[in-house]
Design a protein around this motif. Sequence first.
Motif, PDB file in Angstrom:
ATOM      1  N   ALA A 222      39.323   2.341  53.478  1.00  0.00           N
ATOM      2  CA  ALA A 222      38.056   2.524  54.184  1.00  0.00           C
ATOM      3  C   ALA A 222      38.077   1.825  55.539  1.00  0.00           C
ATOM      4  CB  ALA A 222      36.908   1.998  53.343  1.00  0.00           C
ATOM      5  N   GLY A 223      37.627   2.536  56.551  1.00  0.00           N
ATOM      6  CA  GLY A 223      37.488   1.959  57.877  1.00  0.00           C
ATOM      7  C   GLY A 223      38.743   1.944  58.713  1.00  0.00           C
ATOM      8  N   GLY A 224      39.844   2.406  58.164  1.00  0.00           N
ATOM      9  CA  GLY A 224      41.106   2.390  58.892  1.00  0.00           C
ATOM     10  C   GLY A 224      41.316   3.637  59.729  1.00  0.00           C
ATOM     11  N   SER A 225      42.349   3.588  60.574  1.00  0.00           N
ATOM     12  CA  SER A 225      42.638   4.733  61.432  1.00  0.00           C
ATOM     13  C   SER A 225      43.090   5.938  60.623  1.00  0.00           C
ATOM     14  CB  SER A 225      43.700   4.354  62.465  1.00  0.00           C
ATOM     15  OG  SER A 225      44.851   3.817  61.835  1.00  0.00           O
ATOM     16  N   ALA A 226      43.750   5.707  59.474  1.00  0.00           N
ATOM     17  CA  ALA A 226      44.181   6.825  58.639  1.00  0.00           C
ATOM     18  C   ALA A 226      42.983   7.585  58.086  1.00  0.00           C
ATOM     19  CB  ALA A 226      45.068   6.325  57.498  1.00  0.00           C
ATOM     20  N   GLU A 227      41.909   6.874  57.785  1.00  0.00           N
ATOM     21  CA  GLU A 227      40.699   7.533  57.296  1.00  0.00           C
ATOM     22  C   GLU A 227      40.152   8.488  58.357  1.00  0.00           C
ATOM     23  OE1 GLU A 227      36.750   5.990  55.020  1.00  0.00           O
ATOM     24  OE2 GLU A 227      37.011   5.266  57.081  1.00  0.00           O
ATOM     25  N   ALA A 228      40.115   8.040  59.612  1.00  0.00           N
ATOM     26  CA  ALA A 228      39.604   8.889  60.690  1.00  0.00           C
ATOM     27  C   ALA A 228      40.478  10.126  60.868  1.00  0.00           C
ATOM     28  CB  ALA A 228      39.536   8.086  61.986  1.00  0.00           C
ATOM     29  N   VAL A 229      41.800   9.954  60.789  1.00  0.00           N
ATOM     30  CA  VAL A 229      42.716  11.089  60.974  1.00  0.00           C
ATOM     31  C   VAL A 229      42.568  12.095  59.846  1.00  0.00           C
ATOM     32  CG1 VAL A 229      45.156  11.742  60.976  1.00  0.00           C
ATOM     33  CG2 VAL A 229      44.375   9.845  62.392  1.00  0.00           C
ATOM     34  N   ILE A 230      42.464  11.620  58.601  1.00  0.00           N
ATOM     35  CA  ILE A 230      42.387  12.563  57.480  1.00  0.00           C
ATOM     36  C   ILE A 230      41.049  13.300  57.477  1.00  0.00           C
ATOM     37  CG2 ILE A 230      41.420  11.144  55.619  1.00  0.00           C
ATOM     38  CD1 ILE A 230      44.569  13.348  55.366  1.00  0.00           C
ATOM     39  N   LYS A 231      39.980  12.628  57.926  1.00  0.00           N
ATOM     40  CA  LYS A 231      38.687  13.313  58.024  1.00  0.00           C
ATOM     41  C   LYS A 231      38.724  14.379  59.117  1.00  0.00           C
ATOM     42  CE  LYS A 231      35.662   9.733  56.107  1.00  0.00           C
ATOM     43  NZ  LYS A 231      34.565   8.762  56.370  1.00  0.00           N
ATOM     44  N   GLU A 232      39.389  14.079  60.206  1.00  0.00           N
ATOM     45  CA  GLU A 232      39.539  15.083  61.267  1.00  0.00           C
ATOM     46  C   GLU A 232      40.363  16.267  60.766  1.00  0.00           C
ATOM     47  OE1 GLU A 232      41.340  15.446  65.816  1.00  0.00           O
ATOM     48  OE2 GLU A 232      41.078  13.477  64.883  1.00  0.00           O
ATOM     49  N   GLN A 233      41.404  15.981  59.969  1.00  0.00           N
ATOM     50  CA  GLN A 233      42.211  17.053  59.404  1.00  0.00           C
ATOM     51  C   GLN A 233      41.393  17.914  58.447  1.00  0.00           C
ATOM     52  OE1 GLN A 233      45.133  18.203  60.121  1.00  0.00           O
ATOM     53  NE2 GLN A 233      45.230  19.705  58.438  1.00  0.00           N
ATOM     54  N   SER A 234      40.476  17.302  57.707  1.00  0.00           N
ATOM     55  CA  SER A 234      39.619  18.066  56.802  1.00  0.00           C
ATOM     56  C   SER A 234      38.778  19.074  57.566  1.00  0.00           C
ATOM     57  CB  SER A 234      38.715  17.117  56.011  1.00  0.00           C
ATOM     58  OG  SER A 234      37.939  17.832  55.081  1.00  0.00           O
ATOM     59  N   THR A 235      38.254  18.642  58.714  1.00  0.00           N
ATOM     60  CA  THR A 235      37.488  19.563  59.561  1.00  0.00           C
ATOM     61  C   THR A 235      38.372  20.697  60.061  1.00  0.00           C
ATOM     62  OG1 THR A 235      36.016  17.782  60.281  1.00  0.00           O
ATOM     63  CG2 THR A 235      36.112  19.743  61.666  1.00  0.00           C
ATOM     64  N   THR A 236      39.616  20.361  60.438  1.00  0.00           N
ATOM     65  CA  THR A 236      40.568  21.385  60.878  1.00  0.00           C
ATOM     66  C   THR A 236      40.840  22.387  59.757  1.00  0.00           C
ATOM     67  OG1 THR A 236      41.633  19.837  62.402  1.00  0.00           O
ATOM     68  CG2 THR A 236      42.913  21.772  61.740  1.00  0.00           C
ATOM     69  N   CYS A 237      40.952  21.895  58.531  1.00  0.00           N
ATOM     70  CA  CYS A 237      41.162  22.788  57.384  1.00  0.00           C
ATOM     71  C   CYS A 237      40.010  23.784  57.265  1.00  0.00           C
ATOM     72  CB  CYS A 237      41.279  21.979  56.095  1.00  0.00           C
ATOM     73  SG  CYS A 237      42.762  20.957  55.964  1.00  0.00           S
ATOM     74  N   GLU A 238      38.786  23.272  57.323  1.00  0.00           N
ATOM     75  CA  GLU A 238      37.620  24.149  57.178  1.00  0.00           C
ATOM     76  C   GLU A 238      37.513  25.133  58.333  1.00  0.00           C
ATOM     77  OE1 GLU A 238      34.073  22.199  54.900  1.00  0.00           O
ATOM     78  OE2 GLU A 238      34.761  20.745  56.407  1.00  0.00           O
TER      79      GLU A 238
END
Length: 310
Positions: free
Chosen positions: A180-196
Amino acid sequence: MKSVITSKPIWAAAAMGAVLAMLAGCTVDESSGDESKGADAAEIEEQELNEELHDQLPDEIKDAGTITSVNTGSFPPYTIVDGENNVTGASADLAEAMGQMLGVDIEHQTIDGLASVLTGMEAGRYDLSIGPTGDFSERQEQATFIDWVQEYVVFAVQAGNPQEIDGLDTTCGKKIAVQAGGSAEAVIKEQSTTCEDGGEEAIEVQSYKDQPSAILSVQSGRADAFFSSRAPLTYFVNDSDGQLELVGTEDKNGFGDLYQGIMVPKDSEMSEVILACLEELHANGTYDAIMDKWDLDANKLDTPGINLAE
């Protein structure tokens, strides 16, 4: 002179110890694998005092004979906080060698959170944080980084990689654990948006407060992968008795070049003497010996430097 390793007994260190104990009770044995590899490896050679570097230290440090290094708890294999007065790992070994070369004791204190580290250094309570801590341009506004590690962000998955994850673009529809709160969290959330946006299923992002909890979620099957820094993931994979493996190691996975290092207060006169000390430890083979001892060959930085992040 050998560095003295002490650890301030606070709830954060105790909580991490409890989580590590819980993890050991399931499948990961904290007393085996990479930790025992480090303990059984050849001892790091004692350093000779470098009078020139010692003389460059600030007068208050020379007078006290100590440097206070602060950490935020266990971050294996760099920092392993085990009880009130026992800090081991690659960073502790590096501190030992630096203390010998500089002719001072390096005392370790554990506190909660990077923000507290930065505030404490600014207030003069701590001299530095050996870390390594991620060097990002925005953090350089608050501290100076003497980088000694190159990092990569990869995935830990169950052995055999049943979900066939081999990089960021294969995570759509998967359950991915992050800290939680790390840079990896931000990247994976951005990737989730890209998936959708591409018509694929969103990623189920599972955010955990610490790495042991996240890795346990993969072992138990609650998550398909843990997306995090390669060094600690290597530690947990090596301790998993063949239950886990690393994947995505040939991909940038949404990141550019990542550097981690020792933090000192911004524009501190300590930065140049610490850099010179690291350069000497590179030149005499001690840096390589420490990194090899803790299975960190993939994270070696050819040359240390100040504020390498762009």
